[in-house]
Design a protein around this motif. Structure first.
Motif, short mmCIF file in Angstrom:
data_model
loop_
_atom_site.label_atom_id
_atom_site.label_comp_id
_atom_site.label_asym_id
_atom_site.label_seq_id
_atom_site.Cartn_x
_atom_site.Cartn_y
_atom_site.Cartn_z
N ALA A 711 1.06 -1.58 0.16
CA ALA A 711 -0.11 -0.10 -0.51
C ALA A 711 0.91 0.87 0.69
CB ALA A 711 -1.21 -0.08 1.05
N GLN A 712 0.31 2.37 -0.26
CA GLN A 712 0.80 3.17 -0.55
C GLN A 712 1.08 3.93 1.45
OE1 GLN A 712 -0.76 7.84 -0.61
NE2 GLN A 712 0.59 7.42 -3.14
N ASN A 713 0.33 3.68 2.12
CA ASN A 713 0.68 3.45 3.20
C ASN A 713 0.45 2.76 4.03
OD1 ASN A 713 2.16 6.65 3.36
ND2 ASN A 713 0.07 7.42 2.49
N ILE A 714 1.08 2.16 5.30
CA ILE A 714 0.27 1.49 5.95
C ILE A 714 0.45 1.99 7.50
CG2 ILE A 714 0.45 -0.97 7.19
CD1 ILE A 714 2.01 -1.70 4.60
N ILE A 715 -1.08 1.97 8.10
CA ILE A 715 -1.88 1.99 9.79
C ILE A 715 -1.74 1.26 10.55
CG2 ILE A 715 -2.12 3.66 10.96
CD1 ILE A 715 -0.42 4.90 9.25
N ILE A 716 -0.52 0.57 11.49
CA ILE A 716 -1.19 -0.27 13.10
C ILE A 716 -1.77 0.21 14.38
CG2 ILE A 716 -0.35 -1.98 13.99
CD1 ILE A 716 2.31 -2.08 11.83
N GLN A 717 -3.30 0.02 14.53
CA GLN A 717 -3.80 0.80 15.67
C GLN A 717 -2.86 -0.04 16.56
OE1 GLN A 717 -6.57 2.28 15.15
NE2 GLN A 717 -6.02 2.37 13.62
N PRO A 718 -3.33 0.55 17.55
CA PRO A 718 -2.54 0.42 18.76
C PRO A 718 -2.62 -0.47 19.81
CG PRO A 718 -3.40 2.72 19.51
CD PRO A 718 -4.56 2.28 18.01
N SER A 719 -4.18 -1.13 19.19
CA SER A 719 -4.16 -2.86 20.16
C SER A 719 -3.90 -3.91 19.35
CB SER A 719 -5.74 -2.95 20.23
OG SER A 719 -6.39 -3.14 18.10
N VAL A 720 -3.21 -3.96 18.34
CA VAL A 720 -2.92 -4.20 17.82
C VAL A 720 -1.31 -4.98 18.07
CG1 VAL A 720 -1.59 -5.28 15.14
CG2 VAL A 720 -4.00 -3.74 15.00
N THR A 721 -1.51 -6.39 18.30
CA THR A 721 0.73 -6.23 19.10
C THR A 721 1.08 -7.48 18.33
OG1 THR A 721 -1.29 -8.68 19.91
CG2 THR A 721 -0.68 -6.21 21.30
N LYS A 722 0.69 -8.21 17.20
CA LYS A 722 1.02 -9.40 16.41
C LYS A 722 0.31 -8.64 14.33
CE LYS A 722 1.74 -14.18 15.82
NZ LYS A 722 1.21 -15.84 15.96
N VAL A 723 1.45 -9.33 14.00
CA VAL A 723 1.27 -8.57 11.93
C VAL A 723 1.86 -9.58 11.68
CG1 VAL A 723 1.69 -7.62 10.13
CG2 VAL A 723 0.43 -6.47 12.70
N ASP A 724 1.30 -11.05 11.33
CA ASP A 724 2.52 -11.83 10.60
C ASP A 724 2.11 -11.79 9.13
OD1 ASP A 724 3.29 -12.93 12.92
OD2 ASP A 724 1.26 -15.01 12.75
N ALA A 725 2.84 -10.65 9.07
CA ALA A 725 2.71 -10.12 6.96
C ALA A 725 4.17 -9.95 6.77
CB ALA A 725 1.99 -9.64 7.02
N TRP A 726 4.28 -9.62 5.05
CA TRP A 726 5.19 -8.81 4.90
C TRP A 726 5.20 -7.37 4.73
CZ3 TRP A 726 9.03 -10.09 0.62
CH2 TRP A 726 8.97 -11.42 0.98
N LEU A 727 4.59 -6.22 5.11
CA LEU A 727 4.94 -4.94 5.33
C LEU A 727 5.35 -4.08 3.58
CD1 LEU A 727 3.75 -4.62 8.80
CD2 LEU A 727 2.06 -5.46 6.88
N ILE A 728 4.74 -3.63 2.68
CA ILE A 728 4.91 -2.78 2.07
C ILE A 728 4.84 -1.37 1.39
CG2 ILE A 728 6.48 -2.81 -0.62
CD1 ILE A 728 6.34 -5.94 0.00
N ALA A 729 5.23 -0.57 2.40
CA ALA A 729 4.55 0.76 2.09
C ALA A 729 5.41 1.37 0.44
CB ALA A 729 4.86 1.61 3.15
#
Length: 828
Positions: A711-729
């Motif tokens: 995505a152009q931008n990726i925002i993670i919310q405060p409650s999120v503790t785990k992200v099993d993913a490739w993050l490409i901005a």
């Protein structure tokens, strides 16, 4: 071939070089008296060489040489030696040249070899730097031409006893030093012989070596007639009369020398400031002259209390070689007894930050400074002093930096206005007979309810001496303060302050109720959240997110390690750190600041960066520039198209392949229940509102699952503790988009709106992260209350399953082609 006899010429060190040694048989038309062709003679020695070629019988053939002495370093052809009176030896150069007569040495480089002094005056020339003199090169043809500039032989010439009739004018004396040398040119050594060389020594006129001294003294006369002085320093009181006296003494005046003039000026300094020109004095010999004070008698005023009134005199010149000099001032100290100024600073500042795990010790003045400054003489009353700690609880004050007022007159109101006077540290005035300086400060309207007193760290009674008295040392009868300030004793965001109070602070306020309280020295308790990168490298400035690159040669990795009381902690990468050509690294590779057992409290930069790759002058990792590499965004993604999706997505509802959302803003969360590859792609913003989790299933072969978010931008919310993913901005320009924020929103600056209670949960991303700007906004950890000072706020984990997925994907897309090979030595 002609063979000419050797000829000695007394006067200017002229040498006849034999034509037979020059391998020249050319005869030219030659008229006696013809002037040189290439230039005129530059000194008398060169003139004599020309003269001998033309008018000395039998010397018109061959080559004539000249030798001269000089201590003038500006021009090669200068002759003579000039010295100051009293000089006995001087460094000189022996220079020389050659003149081609009727048939000189065409195009030859001419030398004098085996050069050595002899004769009656030869003892004066010592320490020759060489025995070979380069006389320069003759042109071709050499007839009627001088050689070009040659070299020099450095030497020391003893001039003792020469030209000593210099009492009233410069004196010169010429001596003859015989110089032995051999002719050498064209690889052939010619005749060796001794030739006299005249040396003229000029000694400058003897100076008149006069010197001078001057004095200024002060006398105090009391109203009742008691007199002290004249002397250098006195103590005076209002009503006393002050008189200053000046004199100049000239010594070492040379008999017979002309008169000298010395101008004077008188200056008032310290407690007053005036300048006036004094008389000009004439001296014809050794004597002392009194100089009238241009200001006249002065009566001390009450307004002078606390001043030091000084006068001094300047004389110009002060000696035959020196300019203006002022004599030591004569001063009257107008007694004000004493004046005490308390001071407290933490980390050498009024307000700084103390991070978790750290402490400040009063044994280190750079950490805790507590002192009382007495700008007057020693106190003659007992002064009480005390040091207090208090805190401003987190959130109770909007802006701590402006909480304590620093304008106005100290103590002008009982609200606790801090100010300064006499150029001393800021303070306020307080009047209390009981209680503490902290409780008084906390009771003032401006601070009521916002200050919590902690306690007294030290107190006592002493007569303060002049100057600075430290309250952290037992000198001068002080009960030294030994109380440290430890960050872990307070909550994040608390501001801890220390103040010094002193009573009877000057001669007008000697009561034990009269206090000066120092401006507080404060530290705000903070923490530096950490990030840890597991299983992979950290690379910046490589331009991996776009075909146009957006690479930056200045990109850096800055995560300054923090030294605590029990180790060195900081953010780190488990493996390599890589920056581009102009980037810097101030962090740690190979997990060297993880606070592991035995970690040094203070580590060198090189020991923290064993896997850091930079091209800077820092003491590690100078491996050259790192180039751009293609990212996943620029590579063919042949995963198949899964279609479009709505704005709120549970990833488990998406099929395998690429879900292209166009320019939509998406919200993601969910657990991938079956093994597959899900790629979500948009040119909008993706908000991860809940954990993104790969389910519990075997990770082997084609069953390796991955989630890829582009995505152009990726925002993670405060409650999120785990992200099993490739993050490409992916940025849309060099300055727009491409931002990944680990908490809530993207901000500029990235820390805007953060506090210890905002974004304070730990986040772990299991997968590669690529962005133009990675905003690490989590505030978890880095304190003992949340696991320990080495607990990270974010963990970026490049897990093995990502490597396996890459391998599986790469093998399914085609062949592996060898691009280049390089042979390397075997590793043992």
């Amino acid at each position: 071939m002609r063979v000419l006899p050797r000829v000695y010429v007394i006067g200017f060190g002229i040498t006849l070089f034999l034509a037979s040694l020059l391998n020249s048989s050319t005869a030219y038309a030659y008229t006696v008296g013809d002037l040189p062709l290439n230039r005129s003679w530059y000194n008398n020695a060169e003139y004599s060489a020309w003269y001998k070629c033309n008018y000395e019988s039998g010397t018109q053939f061959g080559t004539r040489g000249a030798i001269w002495f000089t201590n003038s370093w500006g021009w090669y052809y200068s002759m003579g030696v000039t010295v100051d009176d009293g000089t006995n030896s001087v460094a000189v150069n022996i220079n020389g040249s050659a003149y081609g007569c009727r048939d000189g040495a065409d195009g030859q480089h001419i030398y004098a070899t085996d050069v050595a002094p002899s004769g009656t005056e030869g003892w004066r020339l010592t320490l020759l730097s060489s025995t070979t003199l380069d006389r320069g090169s003759l042109p071709s043809p050499a007839q009627r031409n001088y050689s070009d500039e040659g070299g020099s032989i450095g030497a020391t010439l003893d001039v003792s006893g020469l030209a000593t009739n210099n009492a009233s004018a410069d004196d010169s004396q010429t001596i003859i030093i015989d110089i032995y040398r051999c002719f050498y040119a064209n690889g052939t050594t010619g005749t060796c012989y001794t030739d006299p060389v005249p040396v003229t020594v000029t000694r400058r006129k003897k100076p008149n070596p006069w010197t001078s001294t001057s004095t200024t003294q002060v006398k105090v006369t009391s109203p009742v007639g008691a007199v002290v002085g004249p002397t250098q320093n006195v103590t005076a009181y209002p009503g006393d009369r002050l008189d200053w006296y000046h004199s100049v003494t000239v010594s070492n005046f040379a008999a017979g020398s002309g008169a000298i003039e010395i101008s004077t000026s008188q200056h008032r300094r310290n407690g007053w400031f005036q300048d006036q020109v004094g008389p000009t004095l004439t001296f014809s010999g050794n004597s002392t002259q009194d100089v009238a004070d241009v200001y006249g008698q002065y009566t001390v005023q009450a307004s002078d209390v606390g001043k030091v009134l000084c006068e001094t005199m300047v004389r110009n010149p002060s000696s035959y070689v020196s300019g203006a000099v002022d004599n030591p001032p004569a001063c009257a100290t107008i007694r004000s007894n004493y004046s005490l100024y308390p001071q407290s600073m933490l980390n050498n500042q009024a307000l700084s930050t103390l991070f978790t795990g750290q402490s400040l010790s009063p044994s280190n003045p750079a950490q805790i400074l507590e002192q009382v400054i007495n700008i007057g003489p020693a106190s003659d009353v007992d002064n009480q002093y005390a040091v207090y700690d208090f805190k401003i609880p987190s959130g109770s004050v909007g802006n701590v930096a402006s909480f304590f007022q620093t304008t106005g007159t100290p103590g002008a109101n009982v609200g606790g206005v801090f100010g300064s006077s006499n150029g001393q540290p800021a303070f306020t005035i307080a009047n209390y007979a009981s209680g503490s300086g902290c409780s008084w400060l906390a009771s003032q309207p401006a601070y009521s309810g916002k200050i919590v007193c902690i306690g007294t760290t030290t107190s006592g009674t002493v007569k303060f001496p002049a100057g600075v008295t430290s309250l952290t040392s037992s000198a001068s009868g002080i009960t030294a303060d030994t109380t440290s300030i430890k960050a872990d004793d307070y909550a994040i965001g608390d501001t801890v302050c220390r103040i010094v109070a002193v009573s009877g602070y000057d001669y007008l306020h000697t009561s034990s109720s009269d206090h000066r309280i120092s401006y507080p020295g404060c530290v705000t308790i903070g923490k530096r959240p950490l990030v840890q990168v597991w299983g992979g490298d950290i690379r910046v400035g490589a331009g991996a997110l776009s075909t146009s690159g957006y690479a930056s040669s200045n990109s850096s990795i800055i995560a300054q390690p923090r030294v605590t009381d029990d180790g060195t902690y900081g953010s780190w990468g488990e493996y390599g750190l890589l920056v581009p050509l102009n980037g810097q690294i101030d962090s740690a590779s190979a997990a060297t600041t993880s606070g592991k057992t035995g970690a040094a409290i203070s580590q060198s930069a090189s020991s923290r960066n064993v896997l850091s790759f930079a091209n800077t002058t820092i003491p590690y990792g100078r491996w050259g520039a790192t180039g751009a590499f293609p990212g996943i965004v620029n590579s063919p993604v042949l995963l198949g198209t899964a279609g479009a999706a709505g704005p709120a997505i549970n990833v488990d509802t998406l099929p395998s392949g690429i879900t292209n959302a166009g320019a939509s803003n998406l919200t993601l969360q969910g657990t991938l229940s079956s093994p597959r590859t899900v790629v979500i792609r948009t040119t909008g913003t993706v908000t991860i509102s809940g954990n993104l989790v790969l389910g519990a299933y075997p990770a082997s072969g084609a069953n390796v699952a991955q989630i890829v978010v582009i995505a152009q931008n990726i925002i993670i919310q405060p409650s999120v503790t785990k992200v099993d993913a490739w993050l490409i901005a992916q940025p849309s320009s060099a300055t727009t988009g491409g931002t990944i924020s680990t908490c809530d929103v993207a901000q500029n600056p990235y820390y805007l709106g953060l506090s210890a209670s905002v974004c304070n949960t730990q986040l772990q991303v299991n997968g590669p992260v690529m962005a133009r700007e990675l905003q690490l906004r989590r505030t978890y950890g880095a304190e003992k209350n949340t696991g320990g000072v080495n607990y990270p706020a974010e963990i970026l984990n490049f897990r093995p399953d990502a490597f396996l997925w890459e391998l599986n994907y790469g093998e399914s897309q085609g062949d592996l082609t060898t691009v280049s090979t390089r042979e390397l030595p075997p590793r043992y």
